[in-house]
Scaffold this active site. Sequence first.
Site, PDB file in Angstrom:
ATOM      1  N   HIS A 159      -0.964  19.590 -25.384  1.00  0.00           N
ATOM      2  CA  HIS A 159      -1.098  18.126 -25.333  1.00  0.00           C
ATOM      3  C   HIS A 159      -2.337  17.596 -26.036  1.00  0.00           C
ATOM      4  O   HIS A 159      -2.354  16.441 -26.447  1.00  0.00           O
ATOM      5  CB  HIS A 159      -1.094  17.634 -23.880  1.00  0.00           C
ATOM      6  N   ARG A 176       0.805  -1.232   0.000  1.00  0.00           N
ATOM      7  CA  ARG A 176       0.000   0.000   0.000  1.00  0.00           C
ATOM      8  C   ARG A 176       0.831   1.271   0.000  1.00  0.00           C
ATOM      9  O   ARG A 176       0.358   2.320   0.435  1.00  0.00           O
ATOM     10  CB  ARG A 176      -0.971   0.025   1.174  1.00  0.00           C
ATOM     11  N   ASN A 224      -1.053  20.628 -19.381  1.00  0.00           N
ATOM     12  CA  ASN A 224      -1.331  19.962 -20.657  1.00  0.00           C
ATOM     13  C   ASN A 224      -1.301  20.901 -21.855  1.00  0.00           C
ATOM     14  O   ASN A 224      -1.763  20.543 -22.931  1.00  0.00           O
ATOM     15  CB  ASN A 224      -2.692  19.263 -20.597  1.00  0.00           C
ATOM     16  N   GLU A 254       9.149  20.292 -23.223  1.00  0.00           N
ATOM     17  CA  GLU A 254       8.386  20.349 -21.962  1.00  0.00           C
ATOM     18  C   GLU A 254       8.936  21.431 -21.031  1.00  0.00           C
ATOM     19  O   GLU A 254       8.191  22.043 -20.273  1.00  0.00           O
ATOM     20  CB  GLU A 254       8.388  18.982 -21.243  1.00  0.00           C
ATOM     21  N   GLU A 303      -5.532  17.096  -9.956  1.00  0.00           N
ATOM     22  CA  GLU A 303      -6.042  17.602 -11.235  1.00  0.00           C
ATOM     23  C   GLU A 303      -7.533  17.876 -11.209  1.00  0.00           C
ATOM     24  O   GLU A 303      -8.305  17.339 -12.008  1.00  0.00           O
ATOM     25  CB  GLU A 303      -5.690  16.630 -12.378  1.00  0.00           C
ATOM     26  N   LYS A 305       2.345  11.613 -10.563  1.00  0.00           N
ATOM     27  CA  LYS A 305       1.460  10.804 -11.407  1.00  0.00           C
ATOM     28  C   LYS A 305       2.231   9.579 -11.881  1.00  0.00           C
ATOM     29  O   LYS A 305       3.225   9.710 -12.610  1.00  0.00           O
ATOM     30  CB  LYS A 305       1.013  11.606 -12.632  1.00  0.00           C
ATOM     31  N   HIS A 334       7.257  12.509 -28.287  1.00  0.00           N
ATOM     32  CA  HIS A 334       6.242  13.220 -27.509  1.00  0.00           C
ATOM     33  C   HIS A 334       6.514  14.731 -27.492  1.00  0.00           C
ATOM     34  O   HIS A 334       5.618  15.537 -27.734  1.00  0.00           O
ATOM     35  CB  HIS A 334       6.193  12.673 -26.078  1.00  0.00           C
ATOM     36  N   LYS A 394       6.560  23.046 -12.247  1.00  0.00           N
ATOM     37  CA  LYS A 394       5.707  21.859 -12.173  1.00  0.00           C
ATOM     38  C   LYS A 394       5.278  21.593 -10.725  1.00  0.00           C
ATOM     39  O   LYS A 394       4.094  21.364 -10.436  1.00  0.00           O
ATOM     40  CB  LYS A 394       6.480  20.656 -12.723  1.00  0.00           C
ATOM     41  N   HIS A 454      -1.288  14.883 -28.391  1.00  0.00           N
ATOM     42  CA  HIS A 454      -1.674  13.477 -28.241  1.00  0.00           C
ATOM     43  C   HIS A 454      -2.325  12.939 -29.508  1.00  0.00           C
ATOM     44  O   HIS A 454      -2.102  11.797 -29.898  1.00  0.00           O
ATOM     45  CB  HIS A 454      -2.645  13.313 -27.060  1.00  0.00           C
ATOM     46  N   ARG A 494      -4.099  21.991 -12.336  1.00  0.00           N
ATOM     47  CA  ARG A 494      -3.052  21.101 -12.850  1.00  0.00           C
ATOM     48  C   ARG A 494      -3.182  20.846 -14.352  1.00  0.00           C
ATOM     49  O   ARG A 494      -2.205  20.553 -15.036  1.00  0.00           O
ATOM     50  CB  ARG A 494      -3.082  19.754 -12.091  1.00  0.00           C
TER      51      ARG A 494
END
Lengths: 327, 327
Positions: A209, A83, A206, A146, A198, A104, A226, A188, A213, A202
């Site tokens: 993105h 956990r 993106n 980025e 998010e 994340k 990317h 960040k 994407h 947050r």
Amino acid sequence: MIVTDDRVAPLYLAPLERQLADAGYATTSVVVPGGESSKSLAMFEKLLTAALEAGLDRKSAIVALGGGVVGDLAGFAAAAYMRGIKFVQMPTTILAHDSSVGGKVAVNHPLAKNVIGAFHQPELVLYDLDTLKTLPPREVRAGLAEVIKEGLIWDAEFVSWCEEHIRELLSLDRDALGYALYKGCGIKAEVVSRDERENDLRAILNLGHTIGHALEAVAGYGELLHGEAIAIGMVGAARLGVRLGAPQEVYEVTKRLLVAAGLPTAIPSHYDTDAIMKAMMHDKKFTEGTMLFVVPTAVGKVELNPNVSAAMVREIVDELKREADRL
Amino acid sequence: MIVTDDRVAPLYLAPLERQLADAGYATTSVVVPGGESSKSLAMFEKLLTAALEAGLDRKSAIVALGGGVVGDLAGFAAAAYMRGIKFVQMPTTILAHDSSVGGKVAVNHPLAKNVIGAFHQPELVLYDLDTLKTLPPREVRAGLAEVIKEGLIWDAEFVSWCEEHIRELLSLDRDALGYALYKGCGIKAEVVSRDERENDLRAILNLGHTIGHALEAVAGYGELLHGEAIAIGMVGAARLGVRLGAPQEVYEVTKRLLVAAGLPTAIPSHYDTDAIMKAMMHDKKFTEGTMLFVVPTAVGKVELNPNVSAAMVREIVDELKREADRL
């Protein structure tokens, strides 16, 4: 337990093991195949098996030595093992400066990317700039996309600084790169600390993105990195911003900086607009003809606009296909 | 998405689906095989696949309808799906009153139980007492062991209340059972809210579990229910407490209440002491001849004692083998 991939292991695993042993730590190491395919539930299970066999307990830590894939995979293992145990990120790519901060972590499901995961903050992000020297130049450029993004969403001064120091950054000058990565991670971390899960803020991370994407989904495997895809996406977002009332300067600065970084800023003309739009429709941020879009309002400033029409996005995509890849 | 097992589904799935539909919710359901073997990574993946195919998004919820296995499995799916969506517990066993509160969710690894999981708090724990009427009497008794445990660690008055109302509890009297479960959940929630991640206090919830887990490991499958094993473990802990200076009353009250509840209080004499001790050594709370043990100091009061010797625990195990299963 050190987790790394078969590209990074020959370069940096032995020295890291040696240094940890010298510091009195017992270690065990797992080497996974490089590439996105390692972000699987099967590989996650392998890490947990290795952790159990090596006798990791609640006071143990998992160290991710590598790029974003290794960080996401090892981070989810650390989040789930008993956990949640401690987790250390040692990114060896510039791109991972972004993914290594913020907690994340996830693996992919055959039906969707990053849908099995957790929020699990690293105890420590340790950036050894020497490891970046082995990056191919194209990866360096893509990684800087980025970093530049962090400036565009949050800090106009940092955008200017990036423009002034772009040559040093591309040549991996130690001081310049150290400053830029520290600054990028700082922005960040600031955004994430205000909205870890998010709920709203947050999402500004993106920027570029949504289109990015979609381009990655439409491009053949390995065709667009990317960072390259989001560079094009950021030019699209800047165009959108100007359409919606931001000063023309937003587009000009974005474009100039990305071109200076040697990044693509146009959609290759053979990409199909319908396919790109369809890929975007699959994106979870899209509903019924309008879209939640991160839109620049000034240099270093963006807003979340929930009402961007699909029709306008299609026009931007067409413009990006006619965009020149230089100034 | 409702997750339930093949024992509970025929009894309660259709009415729940109907009521949720009446309330305007779109639902999808997954029925897993009953029993501990469903707490696997493979079943976890099946749930995530079902969630993706049904189109669950970040605003969706997973509802666990069933006992502890379903709650642990569905809870971990809710914790990991898109890095965490809402989770509702609808326990249909008394035992699950304990596991449904507190947010510990997990699946098993072939090498160890509950080692793949998360802390993921339910939005809601909804106890429909009518579902308990279908429990076999032995399950009722075993479930009450955890309720009694909440009293023994925290609330002497509630211990007395349990003793006075044990007949109503065993006959599933609505008022008595409702009060006891509410009280038990309340104590659990109080302890967990002070120490969600089990740094120290939360460990007191493990009263009786060190010996209990060892007995479960040594017993053949299905021979001892979890509640039965911890009932014996609580008598052992009470004996240990008295040895370490607690009033004799601690043992007497514990024993009397558990016997009144129809629970076993002795280790079956054919169990091998060495095997029990070995199983305990495997327990993560044990290091180098001493043990972290939850020890009663008075009725309704326990302490975490990190220095209980393995030798003394062995003596207690031998005493428990000679213990009579009645007053």
